[in-house]
Design an enzyme around this catalytic site. Sequence first.
Site, PDB file in Angstrom:
ATOM      1  N   CYS A  71      -3.027  -5.594   6.063  1.00 37.60           N
ATOM      2  CA  CYS A  71      -1.997  -4.594   5.758  1.00 37.60           C
ATOM      3  C   CYS A  71      -0.763  -5.284   5.174  1.00 37.60           C
ATOM      4  O   CYS A  71      -0.167  -6.153   5.808  1.00 37.60           O
ATOM      5  CB  CYS A  71      -1.637  -3.839   7.039  1.00 37.60           C
ATOM      6  SG  CYS A  71      -0.209  -2.753   6.871  1.00 37.60           S
ATOM      7  N   GLY A  72      -0.369  -4.863   3.982  1.00 35.47           N
ATOM      8  CA  GLY A  72       0.804  -5.437   3.333  1.00 35.47           C
ATOM      9  C   GLY A  72       2.081  -5.245   4.129  1.00 35.47           C
ATOM     10  O   GLY A  72       2.901  -6.169   4.230  1.00 35.47           O
TER      11      GLY A  72
END
Length: 122
Positions: A11-12
């Site tokens: 997840c960024g």
Amino acid sequence: MQITVYHNPRCGTSRNVLAAIREAGHEPQVIEYLKTPPSRDTLESLIARAGEGARGLLRAKEPLVRELGLDDASATDAKIIDAMMAHPILINRPIVVTPHAVSLCRPSETVATLLTVEAPAD
């Protein structure tokens, strides 16, 4: 300051939050919650400390939310927590825990407020 991050490295936003914590000079405990999900007691404690109910930490965009009927307003916290325990992907991220607060840090910039929170005065 002791900091724990419930993190998903894919997840960024989670990666950005982790980087911001490190840039602020802290080395947090990182828990990849998909590999090591929190216990029910821990999850309930995180939810209580975050103060937004189970729905506040539910990953609403996950297709499983609809499949399990968790998008229905009548879904109770108990039902949501049961689903999160069975399917940790339903836990939103990143959840950041400090001695003074628990917060879902979305957007990632919200972590800055946790890093500046002082201990409450006695």
